[in-house]
Design a protein around this motif. Structure first.
Motif, PDB file in Angstrom:
ATOM      1  N   LYS A  88       0.810  -1.218   0.000  1.00 42.42           N
ATOM      2  CA  LYS A  88       0.000   0.000   0.000  1.00 42.42           C
ATOM      3  C   LYS A  88       0.848   1.274   0.000  1.00 42.42           C
ATOM      4  O   LYS A  88       0.579   2.215  -0.744  1.00 42.42           O
ATOM      5  N   GLN A  89       1.889   1.303   0.803  1.00 45.70           N
ATOM      6  CA  GLN A  89       2.722   2.502   0.887  1.00 45.70           C
ATOM      7  C   GLN A  89       3.375   2.812  -0.453  1.00 45.70           C
ATOM      8  O   GLN A  89       3.429   3.969  -0.888  1.00 45.70           O
ATOM      9  N   ASP A  92       0.594   3.909  -3.008  1.00 49.91           N
ATOM     10  CA  ASP A  92       0.074   5.253  -2.710  1.00 49.91           C
ATOM     11  C   ASP A  92       1.083   6.346  -3.046  1.00 49.91           C
ATOM     12  O   ASP A  92       0.705   7.520  -3.167  1.00 49.91           O
ATOM     13  N   SER A 145      -5.916  -1.953   0.095  1.00 50.78           N
ATOM     14  CA  SER A 145      -7.030  -1.138  -0.391  1.00 50.78           C
ATOM     15  C   SER A 145      -8.167  -2.005  -0.916  1.00 50.78           C
ATOM     16  O   SER A 145      -9.335  -1.661  -0.776  1.00 50.78           O
TER      17      SER A 145
END
Length: 286
Positions: A88-89, A92, A145
């Motif tokens: 996710k990091q 994003d 997500s």
């Protein structure tokens, strides 16, 4: 541990293991090398032979019966070329926007007139398009997500099951006639989230959910060459909000709101449904 946090951790592990199984047993897509799996881009026609075989996926509830024989396309994809979901990091930190496409093409080293650039543009455009009435949609660029979206629909405190088409035999044949076998089962699915793989440099899933009535079935199939598939079929019972130009209406010779529209899911697509204690229902022909 709080029950909600425990459920989320369990669900995350279930999904992670399921994705690993899919990556090992099914096949990925090269960027720009396949069709979108969002059903709005599929078309099927049993009466014409000049249609792209990869679009042979549609049927109606009336077609869903033991002994039914029909042509179906199940893509055979090389897992080594399948784009993987990023953490996710990391996901994003990269813009996911049609407006930023020139910057993204430069980042990934694709020429503006390349097939990869066209595939990225199509995916971003689809992800930014407005949902139809009574639909919620989201493009997931990470496992976290996708899980967050699924649980926002199914309920954050509930568990879920992940359903997908499973190929029981190995074969290089992607398009042939299949016959529906005994033990067609309706899966308990008071709510559902469907997630379709999209062509992109890293893993992207187009996920959506509709508040209209839908049914999910597990359909055992046998190909003319002996291939065995346990296919997931989703049937949309209310099509009244769909545009009249939707290709399924032309293919199935029906009008919006007058018929169900069902479609087969390829093996790398996912269906999230709430976890239930009771067994799945036996199939009753329409």
């Amino acid at each position: 541990m709080h029950s909600s946090s425990r459920n989320m951790a369990e669900n995350f592990l279930i999904l992670l293991l399921h994705l690993l199984v899919i990556m090992c047993s099914s096949h990925g897509r090269e960027l720009g090398g396949g069709t979108k799996n969002n059903m709005n881009h599929h078309m099927m026609n049993n009466h014409h032979h000049d249609i792209d075989p990869s679009l042979m996926v549609f049927l109606t509830m009336k077609d869903l019966k033991v002994g039914q024989r029909m042509p179906i396309y199940f893509p055979k994809r090389d897992p080594s070329t399948s784009p993987k979901l990023w953490p996710k990091q990391e996901a994003d930190s990269v813009p996911f926007s049609l407006e930023k496409l020139p910057q993204l093409l430069q980042l990934f080293g694709f020429a503006g007139d390349s097939a990869q650039a066209k595939a990225m543009e199509d995916t971003l455009r689809e992800c930014e398009s407005k949902p139809i009435k009574r639909e919620v949609k989201f493009c997931a660029t990470s496992l976290d997500s996708m899980l967050d979206f699924a649980q926002s629909i199914l309920g954050k405190d509930s568990g879920f099951r992940v359903l997908s088409t499973s190929h029981k035999t190995k074969s290089s044949v992607s398009f042939q006639n299949y016959t529906m076998l005994e033990d067609i089962k309706e899966m308990e699915a008071p709510k559902m989230v469907a997630c379709h793989t999209m062509p992109y440099p890293y893993g992207v899933f187009y996920c959506h959910s509709q508040t209209t009535l839908n049914k999910v079935y597990r359909v055992p199939l046998e190909g003319d060459n002996g291939d065995k598939v346990e296919a997931i079929v989703v049937c949309h019972l209310d099509t009244s909000e769909w545009g009249s130009s939707h290709p399924s209406f032309q293919v199935l010779a029906v009008k919006p709101g007058t018929s169900s529209v069902c479609h087969f899911f390829p093996a790398d697509n996912l269906i999230f449904v709430p976890k239930v204690l009771q067994s799945d229902a036996a199939f009753s022909p329409m």
